[in-house]
Design an enzyme around this catalytic site. Structure first.
Site, short mmCIF file in Angstrom:
data_model
loop_
_atom_site.label_atom_id
_atom_site.label_comp_id
_atom_site.label_asym_id
_atom_site.label_seq_id
_atom_site.Cartn_x
_atom_site.Cartn_y
_atom_site.Cartn_z
N HIS A 31 -26.18 106.15 100.81
CA HIS A 31 -26.56 105.19 99.77
C HIS A 31 -27.59 105.78 98.81
O HIS A 31 -28.36 105.05 98.19
CB HIS A 31 -27.12 103.90 100.39
CG HIS A 31 -26.06 102.93 100.82
ND1 HIS A 31 -25.27 103.15 101.91
CD2 HIS A 31 -25.64 101.75 100.30
CE1 HIS A 31 -24.42 102.14 102.06
NE2 HIS A 31 -24.62 101.28 101.09
N GLU A 43 -12.77 99.68 96.19
CA GLU A 43 -13.22 100.20 94.90
C GLU A 43 -12.10 100.84 94.07
O GLU A 43 -11.99 100.61 92.87
CB GLU A 43 -14.36 101.21 95.09
CG GLU A 43 -15.70 100.59 95.46
CD GLU A 43 -15.83 100.26 96.93
OE1 GLU A 43 -14.91 100.58 97.70
OE2 GLU A 43 -16.85 99.68 97.34
#
Lengths: 326, 330
Positions: free
Chosen positions: A129, A60
């Site tokens: 998450h 990322e």
């Protein structure tokens, strides 16, 4: 006017902007061949090819930095971070490069990137998450933060964000991609600053953003029907900069404020909105402003615990009733 | 490289040395604040590599030891010094400082002070170059210690996967701040590390500008011809500490003496003297001329320049009057 799902509205904005401007590219994990985890880029790979619809490695910070570097030379990258939890990894590039480069270069370079990411607590996805991170992004100078609550907003904000010369972070929500709403057929753009009155009212203002706007609207309905309380709902679709004037205007009208956020309270949107209320219209208040926020824990896996960790419309109703003594 | 080029490079490198040493003095005089990371000793790296490239046209990015790279790209040394002084006339209008020199006009895309940060930015610029279809390249200068950041590995991987026109130049000065390379890094030869990404690489003497030029020419040609990324490791040494707050106590005097015998400027100077191309007096005259220029033009400009206006503190944070912030076409 067509009814589109949230993801379809985002996809349409991508498609229109990519068709118009060859400098617009999109990049992220699984967004190309696989069509995007939330389908926001479905079909774009076939239409625009691998040079413009880029399946990135799972790195990322690296690919966010790559998008920022490309933006220095006039590209318009839309960087998708699959889940906002992974955006922590990209914060160095987003905060230290994109948000600061214009200032520290004395206006010579800008990073006109868009970072889109899904946040929020969905269905038992566990602590890593389920984060809500908008409060982290909104504290960064040089970065704009918007957070659409409807398909119409998702389309209009993304369109403006792609064309804007500042880096823009768009906070989406995992539970909202299949939400339906009307989106005008003709092209349009929404401002990246401001707020919307989602429902008019006179007794109390419920401030929400993204998914919590819908909790506020449900709560307002209940409050009106069952308790005769007319709540105004303000949709804070722009979190940075926040709409100080809009916040103050509604509080001047209702004299009461409740901020509803899915995130934990500390250093959050609620804290910021309450500070603005204090600074702008303290003497208009008939009651101390309240926050309805998540419990300050990592989100648990167990369904019952998970539901207990984040607020719901019932919590908003209870807060308003308590505030008004009804 | 012909004699005229060598003479010019000798002058450029000597200018760089004198510029940096004058910065040192200005820092001691408290004219320059904050951090100051000087390049003295490493001059052959920036000059040799950029001599082999197209400074001003190719895109260049680096870390916080950035003054000389900017100047070699074409940045006005007066503006660089004014930036170090924090003045409005500075290359970043006093908002950047020593670690954030920018000159977009000459495609010097900045100095960045987060170690490893420029790796992906360089790959991104290469991606944009590739999409525009020009034969420019993106050049990223960073030190050896940056290679231990995740961005190094993430960027080399992406650069290879997408065959991007990016040249990574590792200025290996053997120290990451004050920690010697063998105490921080598993593989000492940095050019070997990139074999894991199937990227061609080489190691060269970073003190000998002719060697730097030769190896950089090969590297630049590789990247410019569309063959993808390349990694060049240049063995060099910084004379000063990591920054001005570094007393440099971690290095032995023997080690420093050894490297000072391989000074890039002295080596080139002596070679030119031996070849009868310049005399010692020519060199001394050039040095005096440079010192005068730095004092009379560059320092004088920085001293006389105005401070930024406090009323403009928030300028450059966000784009001004951007129509799309207001919803554009409406």
């Amino acid at each position: 006017m067509a009814e589109l799902m949230y993801w379809e509205a985002i996809r349409r904005a991508h498609d229109e902007e990519m068709e118009r401007d060859p400098m617009v590219i999109c990049m992220g994990e699984d967004i190309g061949v696989a069509g995007g985890t939330y389908k926001a880029t479905k079909g774009l790979f076939e239409k625009y090819g691998p040079e413009r619809v880029i399946d990135t490695p799972i790195s990322e910070n690296g690919y966010t930095g790559l998008g920022i570097g490309a933006s220095f030379l006039g590209m318009r990258p839309i960087i998708e971070i699959m889940s906002v939890n992974f955006a922590w990894l990209a914060m160095d590039q987003l905060f230290n490069s994109a948000a600061k480069v214009r200032y520290m270069s004395g206006g010579q370079l800008t990073a006109p990137i868009v970072m889109r990411s899904a946040g929020g607590t969905a269905h038992q996805l566990g602590a890593q998450h389920s984060a809500r991170m908008e409060k982290v992004f909104m504290g960064i100078a040089g970065l704009r933060v918007v957070t659409p609550s409807t398909p119409k907003q998702a389309y209009g904000l993304l369109k403006s964000a792609i064309r804007c010369n500042d880096p823009v972070y768009i906070n989406e929500h995992e539970l909202m991609y299949n939400m339906k709403g009307e989106v005008p057929d003709e092209e349009f753009f929404l401002p990246l600053e401001g707020s919307d009155v989602a429902r008019e009212g006179r007794d109390v203002t419920l401030f929400g953003y993204n998914i919590s706007v819908h909790w506020c609207l449900q709560a307002a309905e209940t409050l009106s029907k069952q308790f005769g309380i007319e709540a105004e709902v303000i949709d804070l679709y722009a979190l940075s900069p926040l709409d100080r004037a809009g916040i103050a205007a509604s509080v001047r009208k209702t004299h009461r404020a409740i901020v509803v956020e899915e995130a934990e309270a500390p250093v959050g949107v609620g804290a910021e909105v309450m500070a603005i209320i204090n600074e702008e219209c303290f003497f208009e208040l008939d009651a101390a402003p309240q926050r309805v926020s998540a419990v300050n824990v990592p989100i648990p896996y167990n369904h019952t615990l998970e539901k207990a960790a984040i607020p719901n419309p019932g919590d908003v109703v209870a807060a308003a009733r308590k505030m008004l003594g009804r | 490289m012909n004699v005229a080029d060598k003479k010019r490079l000798l002058r450029e490198m000597l200018f760089a040395r004198r510029f940096e040493e004058r910065c040192y003095e200005a820092y001691v005089e408290r004219k320059i604040g904050g951090f100051l990371h000087l390049y003295s000793g490493e001059e052959a790296c920036a000059h040799g590599v950029l001599e082999a490239a197209r400074p001003g046209d190719d895109y260049v990015i680096t870390g916080y030891r950035d003054h000389i790279h900017a100047i070699k790209c074409g940045a006005d040394p007066k503006k660089v010094m004014a930036e170090l002084y924090g003045k409005e006339t500075g290359s970043s209008k006093g908002r950047g400082g020593s670690m954030h020199i920018f000159d977009a006009e000459h495609h010097f895309m900045g100095g960045y002070a987060l170690v490893g940060g420029p790796f992906p930015l360089a790959a991104g610029m290469a991606k944009a170059i590739k999409m525009k279809g020009t034969d420019q390249i993106s050049i990223c200068f960073l030190g050896d210690a940056a290679n231990n950041q995740g961005t190094f590995h993430e960027s080399l991987n992406m650069a290879k996967v997408w065959n991007l026109p990016v040249l990574y130049v590792c200025e290996n000065n053997l120290y990451g701040i004050g920690t010697r390379i063998d105490r921080s890094t598993a593989v000492i030869d940095q050019y070997k590390r990139v074999s894991g990404y199937d990227i061609p690489s080489a190691q060269a003497d970073g003190q000998d500008i002719e060697e730097v030029f030769k190896s950089a020419k090969k590297a630049v040609d590789h990247v410019r011809s569309g063959k993808g990324p390349y990694f060049l490791e240049l063995m060099t040494y910084r004379y000063r500490g990591h920054s001005m707050s570094d007393s440099n106590a971690y290095r032995s005097r023997d080690e420093e003496r050894m490297w000072s015998k391989r000074d890039p400027i002295i080596m080139l100077r002596d070679r030119l003297i031996e070849a009868g191309e310049i005399s010692r007096d020519d060199y001394k005259a050039m040095d005096t001329e440079i010192l005068d220029q730095i004092e009379d033009e560059i320092i004088a400009f920085a001293e006389a320049s105005p401070e930024p206006r406090v009323e403009e503190l928030e300028k450059y944070c966000l784009a001004e009057n951007d129509p799309w912030v207001l919803g554009g076409g409406r």
